[in-house]
Design an enzyme around this catalytic site. Structure first.
Site, PDB file in Angstrom:
ATOM      1  N   ARG A 131      13.798  -1.795   4.101  1.00  0.00           N
ATOM      2  CA  ARG A 131      14.036  -3.004   3.309  1.00  0.00           C
ATOM      3  C   ARG A 131      15.234  -3.758   3.866  1.00  0.00           C
ATOM      4  O   ARG A 131      16.325  -3.189   3.959  1.00  0.00           O
ATOM      5  CB  ARG A 131      14.259  -2.641   1.843  1.00  0.00           C
ATOM      6  CG  ARG A 131      13.025  -1.987   1.273  1.00  0.00           C
ATOM      7  CD  ARG A 131      13.087  -1.775  -0.210  1.00  0.00           C
ATOM      8  NE  ARG A 131      11.810  -1.208  -0.645  1.00  0.00           N
ATOM      9  CZ  ARG A 131      11.431  -1.085  -1.892  1.00  0.00           C
ATOM     10  NH1 ARG A 131      12.225  -1.482  -2.864  1.00  0.00           N
ATOM     11  NH2 ARG A 131      10.250  -0.568  -2.191  1.00  0.00           N
ATOM     12  N   GLU A 177      17.304  -5.584   2.752  1.00  0.00           N
ATOM     13  CA  GLU A 177      18.149  -6.071   1.667  1.00  0.00           C
ATOM     14  C   GLU A 177      19.553  -6.274   2.183  1.00  0.00           C
ATOM     15  O   GLU A 177      20.059  -5.469   2.946  1.00  0.00           O
ATOM     16  CB  GLU A 177      18.157  -5.052   0.526  1.00  0.00           C
ATOM     17  CG  GLU A 177      16.856  -5.053  -0.214  1.00  0.00           C
ATOM     18  CD  GLU A 177      16.709  -3.867  -1.142  1.00  0.00           C
ATOM     19  OE1 GLU A 177      16.504  -4.103  -2.332  1.00  0.00           O
ATOM     20  OE2 GLU A 177      16.777  -2.732  -0.664  1.00  0.00           O
ATOM     21  N   ARG A 219      24.539   2.474  -3.444  1.00  0.00           N
ATOM     22  CA  ARG A 219      23.230   3.054  -3.794  1.00  0.00           C
ATOM     23  C   ARG A 219      22.039   2.380  -3.120  1.00  0.00           C
ATOM     24  O   ARG A 219      20.904   2.588  -3.526  1.00  0.00           O
ATOM     25  CB  ARG A 219      23.072   3.088  -5.312  1.00  0.00           C
ATOM     26  CG  ARG A 219      23.168   1.733  -5.938  1.00  0.00           C
ATOM     27  CD  ARG A 219      23.377   1.848  -7.444  1.00  0.00           C
ATOM     28  NE  ARG A 219      23.644   0.537  -7.968  1.00  0.00           N
ATOM     29  CZ  ARG A 219      22.699  -0.317  -8.349  1.00  0.00           C
ATOM     30  NH1 ARG A 219      21.441   0.034  -8.309  1.00  0.00           N
ATOM     31  NH2 ARG A 219      23.014  -1.512  -8.771  1.00  0.00           N
ATOM     32  N   HIS A 220      22.298   1.562  -2.104  1.00  0.00           N
ATOM     33  CA  HIS A 220      21.200   0.960  -1.342  1.00  0.00           C
ATOM     34  C   HIS A 220      21.281   1.369   0.125  1.00  0.00           C
ATOM     35  O   HIS A 220      22.363   1.421   0.700  1.00  0.00           O
ATOM     36  CB  HIS A 220      21.258  -0.567  -1.396  1.00  0.00           C
ATOM     37  CG  HIS A 220      20.835  -1.118  -2.710  1.00  0.00           C
ATOM     38  ND1 HIS A 220      21.735  -1.415  -3.698  1.00  0.00           N
ATOM     39  CD2 HIS A 220      19.610  -1.412  -3.197  1.00  0.00           C
ATOM     40  CE1 HIS A 220      21.084  -1.874  -4.756  1.00  0.00           C
ATOM     41  NE2 HIS A 220      19.786  -1.873  -4.482  1.00  0.00           N
ATOM     42  N   GLU A 275      18.634   3.259 -11.436  1.00  0.00           N
ATOM     43  CA  GLU A 275      17.176   3.431 -11.428  1.00  0.00           C
ATOM     44  C   GLU A 275      16.784   4.459 -10.367  1.00  0.00           C
ATOM     45  O   GLU A 275      17.286   4.435  -9.255  1.00  0.00           O
ATOM     46  CB  GLU A 275      16.556   2.075 -11.084  1.00  0.00           C
ATOM     47  CG  GLU A 275      15.058   2.112 -10.937  1.00  0.00           C
ATOM     48  CD  GLU A 275      14.537   0.892 -10.168  1.00  0.00           C
ATOM     49  OE1 GLU A 275      14.921  -0.243 -10.500  1.00  0.00           O
ATOM     50  OE2 GLU A 275      13.741   1.107  -9.233  1.00  0.00           O
ATOM     51  N   SER A 291      10.234   3.481  -9.821  1.00  0.00           N
ATOM     52  CA  SER A 291       9.403   2.443 -10.448  1.00  0.00           C
ATOM     53  C   SER A 291       7.967   2.924 -10.386  1.00  0.00           C
ATOM     54  O   SER A 291       7.587   3.614  -9.436  1.00  0.00           O
ATOM     55  CB  SER A 291       9.458   1.123  -9.682  1.00  0.00           C
ATOM     56  OG  SER A 291      10.700   0.540  -9.839  1.00  0.00           O
ATOM     57  N   ARG A 327      18.399   8.710  -3.799  1.00  0.00           N
ATOM     58  CA  ARG A 327      18.953   8.508  -5.150  1.00  0.00           C
ATOM     59  C   ARG A 327      18.750   9.743  -6.015  1.00  0.00           C
ATOM     60  O   ARG A 327      19.588  10.077  -6.856  1.00  0.00           O
ATOM     61  CB  ARG A 327      18.300   7.301  -5.811  1.00  0.00           C
ATOM     62  CG  ARG A 327      18.788   6.014  -5.207  1.00  0.00           C
ATOM     63  CD  ARG A 327      18.441   4.870  -6.109  1.00  0.00           C
ATOM     64  NE  ARG A 327      18.808   3.618  -5.474  1.00  0.00           N
ATOM     65  CZ  ARG A 327      18.586   2.429  -6.014  1.00  0.00           C
ATOM     66  NH1 ARG A 327      17.985   2.350  -7.189  1.00  0.00           N
ATOM     67  NH2 ARG A 327      18.940   1.346  -5.385  1.00  0.00           N
TER      68      ARG A 327
HETATM   69  P1  AMO Z   1      10.727   0.289  -5.985  1.00  0.00           P
HETATM   70  O1  AMO Z   1      10.911  -0.911  -5.135  1.00  0.00           O
HETATM   71  O2  AMO Z   1      11.361   0.250  -7.329  1.00  0.00           O
HETATM   72  O3  AMO Z   1       9.169   0.564  -6.232  1.00  0.00           O
HETATM   73  O4  AMO Z   1      11.225   1.580  -5.222  1.00  0.00           O
HETATM   74  C1  AMO Z   1      11.053   2.862  -5.781  1.00  0.00           C
HETATM   75  C2  AMO Z   1      12.347   3.648  -5.728  1.00  0.00           C
HETATM   76  O5  AMO Z   1      12.805   3.786  -4.368  1.00  0.00           O
HETATM   77  C3  AMO Z   1      14.218   3.766  -4.320  1.00  0.00           C
HETATM   78  N1  AMO Z   1      14.663   2.647  -3.478  1.00  0.00           N
HETATM   79  C4  AMO Z   1      15.756   2.657  -2.690  1.00  0.00           C
HETATM   80  N2  AMO Z   1      16.664   3.593  -2.432  1.00  0.00           N
HETATM   81  C5  AMO Z   1      17.661   3.292  -1.593  1.00  0.00           C
HETATM   82  N3  AMO Z   1      17.802   2.100  -0.973  1.00  0.00           N
HETATM   83  C6  AMO Z   1      16.902   1.121  -1.189  1.00  0.00           C
HETATM   84  N4  AMO Z   1      17.049  -0.052  -0.569  1.00  0.00           N
HETATM   85  C7  AMO Z   1      15.820   1.369  -2.082  1.00  0.00           C
HETATM   86  N5  AMO Z   1      14.782   0.648  -2.533  1.00  0.00           N
HETATM   87  C8  AMO Z   1      14.090   1.435  -3.356  1.00  0.00           C
HETATM   88  C9  AMO Z   1      14.701   3.635  -5.750  1.00  0.00           C
HETATM   89  C10 AMO Z   1      13.516   2.979  -6.432  1.00  0.00           C
HETATM   90  O6  AMO Z   1      13.474   3.243  -7.811  1.00  0.00           O
HETATM   91  N6  AMO Z   1       5.802   0.467  -4.849  1.00  0.00           N
HETATM   92  C11 AMO Z   1       6.789   0.703  -5.880  1.00  0.00           C
HETATM   93  C12 AMO Z   1       6.619   2.065  -6.511  1.00  0.00           C
HETATM   94  C13 AMO Z   1       5.350   2.224  -7.314  1.00  0.00           C
HETATM   95  O7  AMO Z   1       5.084   1.378  -8.178  1.00  0.00           O
HETATM   96  O8  AMO Z   1       4.642   3.218  -7.088  1.00  0.00           O
HETATM   97  C14 AMO Z   1       8.194   0.562  -5.279  1.00  0.00           C
HETATM   98  O9  AMO Z   1       8.405   0.520  -4.090  1.00  0.00           O
HETATM   99  O10 AMO Z   1      14.925   4.963  -6.243  1.00  0.00           O
END
Ligand code: AMO
Ligand code: ATP
Length: 434
Positions: free
Chosen positions: A211, A213, A219-220, A357, A360, A408
């Site tokens: 990602r 981002e 936490r990212h 979180e 999801s 996480r």
């Molecule tokens: P989402 O985008 O919420 O859902 O991602 C799911 C979980 O992945 C972790 N996460 C991350 N951890 C660290 N750095 C990041 N940049 C990052 N992005 C996400 C988090 C988050 O809750 N397709 C949906 C899931 C689904 O519906 O099955 C999804 O990607 O813990």
């Protein structure tokens, strides 16, 4: 090495060869000790200078710290030795010398900055605490795989170079794919859904996601590992049951199989397996409760995403893991199903740790017409997703699923202050190597 004995297995009476790193040298004059460390622990090697060959003593006591050494000798009982046994050496070989100046101290006595540690991760993961974190991470993944097997899942691997995003258009890393536009995958979302429509029905994947981002937070990550689950013929409530079961299986396995690691991390007292039956709050209840805490400057209104301070205020109140269900449809992705009788509410959920979180997930839209309409509502071009949507014309069962971020999960489990502690070679905005 065929005849190598791990330090933890060396028994009095053995004639053994151990190999590892020169952890510490203590020279007390007439007697000196070399502590050899391997993945199982440490052992003391004793040099009685008067009684031993000078060259042997010199090799064993002048070796630089963190050099790789191999020692052969008799293993003896010794009360005063740190582990109750020691080796009286016949031979000591320096297999790979270390420079006298080290970029950080693997004994952990001198603390180093996180960036120095990450630049020198090999040396850093010689520290017992770092080893413990990664041993626990491995145990979490082992337990999760066992749990998935127990609920009838098949492990899958889906592509990491993909044609479309899934989680919103702005966070994709582009790659050139033989002259065509392509991206690093943000999530296995669409592929795991395609597989619940196949003969596999119930699948999971543990794999990397990417990602772009711009966050620079504790936490990212820009590359993370996700645990994805998806199953045909279940709804979002049943998906939450499996989500909770997965977390409990991971915590139970760590409590049972990682006692030494928890001790190293000084976590034995603090580590609790959560109680079953995580509360399930609706989004509406969540914003009401956040507003009631008075922690936010402005009251949240229906449709707002939850700000980090709001999540924390609610987390403090709930005091443990909890789900937030029935999110506004407009802040959940196109693949989440909405309630037919109140279409502004979705069947999407999040699993929250008090601090952040973790997951999801949701019930998915499996009806072709509704799915395509959802793309249009979110301003996406359904033609680009044709590889995905067309399979919804050939018998796609109702289904639901979710995804954990592994880092996480480990971070919250062990109370780590920074997500980078839970990944060997983190990728963030500044860091591309090692
Ligand atoms: P989402 O985008 O919420 O859902 O991602 C799911 C979980 O992945 C972790 N996460 C991350 N951890 C660290 N750095 C990041 N940049 C990052 N992005 C996400 C988090 C988050 O809750 N397709 C949906 C899931 C689904 O519906 O099955 C999804 O990607 O813990
Ligand atoms: P030894 O048992 O070898 O006769 P010592 O009492 O003569 O020991 P030194 O040889 O001067 O003492 O050793 C210095 C220190 O090292 C002492 O404090 C002793 O207790 C400690 N020591 C001696 N042997 C060991 C050992 N095998 N393991 C740990 N500590 C030891």
């Amino acid at each position: 090495m065929e005849d190598r004995t791990y330090t933890a297995d060396a028994e009095p009476g053995d004639h053994a060869t151990v190999a590892g790193w020169a952890h510490e040298i203590r020279d007390l004059g007439g007697i000196a000790f070399l502590i050899v460390r391997d993945t199982t622990g440490k052992i003391q090697v004793k040099f009685e200078k008067e009684e031993m060959d000078d060259a042997l003593v010199e090799t064993g006591t002048e070796v630089t710290r963190e050099s790789v050494v191999q020692v052969t000798g008799a293993v003896e009982d010794e009360e005063r030795a740190p582990t109750g046994v020691e080796i009286v050496p016949e031979s000591v070989e320096v297999v790979a010398p270390a420079e006298p100046e080290l970029p950080l101290d693997p004994s952990g006595k001198v603390e180093a900055e996180l960036s120095t540690r990450l630049d020198n991760r090999t040396l850093d993961v010689r520290r017992e605490e770092a080893q413990a974190v990664f041993a626990i991470r491995a145990e979490v993944l082992r337990a999760v795989r066992d749990y998935f097997r127990s609920v009838g899942c098949t492990e899958i691997n889906t592509p990491k170079i993909v044609a479309t995003g899934t989680e919103g258009g702005t966070e994709l890393f582009p790659v050139t794919y033989f002259g065509r536009e392509a991206f690093m995958n943000q999530s296995p979302q669409l592929f795991k859904q395609l597989m619940v429509g196949s003969g596999l029905e119930r699948v999971f994947e543990v794999g990397p996601i990417f990602r772009a981002e711009e966050h620079n937070t504790p936490r990212h990550l820009n590359e993370a590992t996700m645990i994805d689950f998806e199953s045909a013929f279940i709804d979002h409530h049943e998906a939450m049951d499996v989500c909770e079961g997965t977390l409990l299986a991971a915590y139970e396995a760590v409590a049972e199989n990682c006692r030494d690691e928890l001790e190293t991390l000084d976590m034995v007292e603090a580590f609790d397996v959560p109680d079953e039956g995580f509360p399930r709050l609706t989004y509406e209840e969540a914003i009401e409760r956040i507003n009631a805490t008075g922690e936010l400057d402005e009251h949240l209104a229906w449709g707002d995403d939850l700000p980090t301070e709001g999540e924390k205020a609610l987390g403090d109140e709930v005091g443990g893991h909890y789900f937030i269900t029935d999110w506004p449809a407009e802040i959940k992705p196109f693949y989440i199903q909405d309630y037919d009788d109140r279409p502004e509410h979705s069947k999407g959920f999040d699993l929250m740790h008090p601090q952040m979180e973790l997951v999801s997930g949701g019930q998915r839209e499996h009806r072709y017409e509704e799915l395509v309409a959802g793309f249009e509502q979110q301003g996406l071009d359904p033609d680009q997703f044709e590889y995905y949507t067309k399979m919804f014309k050939y018998g796609m069962p109702p289904h639901a699923g979710w995804a954990y971020g592994v880092e996480r999960l480990v971070m919250t489990m062990l109370g780590l202050a920074n997500i980078r502690e839970a990944v060997l070679f983190p990728r963030d905005r500044q860091r591309l190597s090692p």
